[in-house]
Design a protein around this motif. Structure first.
Motif, short mmCIF file in Angstrom:
data_model
loop_
_atom_site.label_atom_id
_atom_site.label_comp_id
_atom_site.label_asym_id
_atom_site.label_seq_id
_atom_site.Cartn_x
_atom_site.Cartn_y
_atom_site.Cartn_z
N ASP A 294 -7.06 -0.70 -3.38
CA ASP A 294 -6.31 -1.35 -2.30
C ASP A 294 -7.03 -2.62 -1.84
OD1 ASP A 294 -4.09 -1.54 -0.71
OD2 ASP A 294 -4.71 -0.02 0.75
N GLU A 295 -6.21 -3.63 -1.50
CA GLU A 295 -6.72 -4.89 -0.98
C GLU A 295 -7.73 -5.56 -1.91
OE1 GLU A 295 -7.58 -4.83 3.16
OE2 GLU A 295 -5.78 -3.68 3.61
N THR B 12 0.84 -1.20 0.00
CA THR B 12 0.00 0.00 0.00
C THR B 12 0.87 1.25 0.00
OG1 THR B 12 -1.75 -1.18 1.16
CG2 THR B 12 -1.82 1.23 1.26
MG LIG Z 1 -2.03 -2.82 2.27
#
Ligand SMILES: [Mg+2]
Ligand SMILES: Nc1ncnc2c1ncn2[C@@H]1O[C@H](COP(=O)(O)OP(=O)(O)OP(=O)(O)O)[C@@H](O)[C@H]1O
Length: 396
Positions: free
Chosen positions: A202-203, A140
Motif C-alpha cells: 500500500d502507498e 486501498t
Molecule cells: Mg490508500
C-alpha cells in the motif's frame, strides 16, 4: 509456469550463493541445482561465469561455462507469457472464475464490472498490479477486497508509513550478548517465500526511494529475487511460485508528498486505474451506505462533490482537487450523527482547501458551491459579512 521440458534447449544458469550452497537458476526462475555437479557450480560462481546446458554424444547432458552476458541475453525472451503456456483444462477454470468474479466484489465498493474483472484477472495470473488514482477514490479498499476474494495467503505492507524500508522489506541486524550479531528477516521475506501469496504494497508511491530500489528485482518477472544486502554477491531470496503483488499509488494528482515514481519501477506493473465516481455512482454509494439519511441531502452531497471534481479538471480550475469519496463518506457519517450539511462541510471539507487569498481562495470557492445546497434560510452565517460583501462586489 514454464515447465522444465519446455526450456530444455538452451538453458543458461546463473549461480547464486546462499549460505554455503551454490544454487543454479535459469532466468525464468527455474532452479537447476540438483542437475549440476557441486564443483561445476562452485567454479562458475567463483569465476563469475554462467553455465549452459548442452547435449553431448549419446544424449549425455553436461554443463559448460559461458560468459555471464549469455545468461542476461536469455532474460528478456523468457518473461513468461503465462497465458500461452497454461494447460487448457486449467484455463477453463480460470476463465470461469474471472468472469463470475463480480459476485465476489463487496457491495459497498463501487467499481465497474470490467475494472473489477481486470483486477481479479491480474491477481489470478500472478501479475504485479498497481492501482492508481487520486486520494480517497477506493484504491486501498479495492486492493484489499481483491485480496480477500482470493483464497490465498495474504500479507499487507504500508510502505507510505514506514521510515525504514530496509527493516520492513529485508530485516534487521541485532546484537545479543550470547549470540553475537545476528540477522532477523522481515515479514516481507517470509511473505515472498510463501507460494501463492498475495502481497499488498500500500502507498508505494509514497515509499522511500530505497524501498523502490529494493523492490526492483523482486518485481521483475525475469529476476524475482530479493537481495539481502547491497553487496553484489550477497545472499538472495527467491520469490515463490504464484506470488502476486498488488500495489497502490497516488499518481498524477495534487499530493506533493507523493514522490514521482521511477519509470523502471512503473514498467514492472500492470496498471489498474480506479475511476473517480460519477455523480450517479456517488449518489448510489451514499444511499447504500446511509439508508437512514435523507436522500435529498445525500444527492446534494453527491452533486457538491461532482461539481468540485468537474471544476478541478477544467482548464480554468480554481481548485486543485475535487472532494474525494473518502470525504463524502465521512461527511455523510456526520449527517447520520445529526450534524447539518453546513456543519459537516465546515469540519470535513473546508479544512482541505487553502484559505489564503480571502475571497479568491480555494476555500471560499468551495464554500460558495456548498452554500447553494444549504439555502434553506438557516445558512446565512456561512460566510462572514465581509466575505459576502466582497463576493458580491466580485460578481458585479
Ligand atoms: Mg490508500
Ligand atoms: N470506489 C469506492 N467505493 C466505495 N467506497 C469508496 C470508494 N472510494 C472511496 N471510498 C470510501 O473512501 C474510503 C477511503 O478509500 P481508500 O482508502 O480505498 O482510498 P485510497 O484511494 O486508497 O486513498 P489514498 O490515496 O489516500 O490512499 C473508503 O473507506 C470508502 O469508505
Amino acid at each position: 509456469m514454464i515447465k522444465k521440458e519446455e526450456t530444455m534447449n538452451n538453458v543458461i544458469c546463473k549461480i547464486e550463493k546462499s549460505g554455503n550452497r551454490y544454487n543454479a537458476f535459469s532466468a525464468d526462475g527455474t532452479k537447476w541445482t540438483s542437475e549440476i555437479g557441486t564443483g561445476t557450480r562452485k567454479r562458475a560462481f567463483e569465476q563469475n561465469m554462467a553455465i549452459e546446458r548442452r547435449i553431448g554424444k549419446n544424449d549425455r547432458v553436461y554443463w559448460w561455462k559461458v560468459p555471464m552476458e549469455k545468461y542476461f541475453e536469455t532474460e528478456a525472451p523468457v518473461v513468461p507469457d503465462i497465458s500461452s503456456v497454461d494447460v487448457p483444462s486449467d484455463h477453463a477454470e480460470v476463465l470461469n472464475f474471472i468472469h463470475s468474479s463480480y459476485s465476489l466484489k463487496p457491495a459497498g465498493l463501487m467499481m465497474t464490472e470490467l475494472k473489477w474483472k481486470y483486477l481479479v484477472r491480474g491477481a489470478v495470473r500472478g501479475k504485479n498490479i498497481m492501482m492508481t488514482g487520486p486520494a480517497g477514490c477506493g484504491k486501498t479498499m479495492a486492493a484489499k477486497a481483491v485480496v480477500n476474494s482470493l483464497d490465498r495467503p495474504d500479507f499487507y505492507f504500508n510502505l507510505g508509513a514506514t521510515q525504514d524500508p530496509r527493516g520492513t522489506l529485508i530485516g534487521n541486524t541485532h546484537f545479543d550478548g550470547k549470540k553475537g550479531t545476528y540477522f532477523s528477516a522481515s515479514l516481507f521475506v517470509k511473505a515472498i517465500q510463501t507460494p501463492g501469496a498475495v502481497i499488498l504494497l500500500d502507498e508505494l508511491s509514497r515509499a522511500h526511494p530505497d524501498a523502490w530500489n529494493i523492490l526492483m528485482t523482486v518485481l521483475d518477472y525475469g529476476q524475482r529475487y530479493l537481495r539481502l544486502d547491497e553487496k553484489d554477491n550477497s545472499e538472495t531470496v527467491k520469490v515463490a511460485d504464484g506470488v502476486t503483488f498488488v500495489a497502490t499509488a497516488n499518481i498524477g494528482n495534487e499530493y506533493t508528498s507523493t514522490r514521482v515514481m521511477d519509470k523502471a519501477l512503473m514498467d514492472r506493473f500492470t496498471i489498474v486505474e480506479m475511476d473517480v465516481l460519477s455523480e450517479d455512482d456517488e449518489n448510489s454509494l451514499l444511499n447504500y451506505m446511509f439508508p437512514h439519511v435523507d436522500s435529498g441531502v445525500l444527492s446534494s452531497v453527491a452533486k457538491i462533490a461532482s461539481l468540485t471534481r468537474t471544476e478541478s479538471n477544467s482548464d480554468t480550475a480554481r481548485i486543485g482537487s475535487g472532494i474525494s469519496t473518502r470525504t463524502t463518506v465521512e461527511l455523510c457519517g456526520l449527517l447520520y450523527d445529526g450534524f447539518t450539511l453546513e456543519e459537516a462541510s465546515e469540519v470535513s471539507i473546508y479544512p482541505q482547501y487553502d484559505s489564503t487569498g480571502g475571497v479568491d481562495s480555494e476555500r471560499t470557492f468551495v464554500k460558495q458551491i456548498v452554500q447553494k445546497f444549504c439555502d434553506d434560510g438557516s445558512s446565512d452565517d456561512l460566510f462572514n459579512e465581509d466575505e459576502m460583501a466582497e463576493a458580491v462586489e466580485d460578481n458585479s
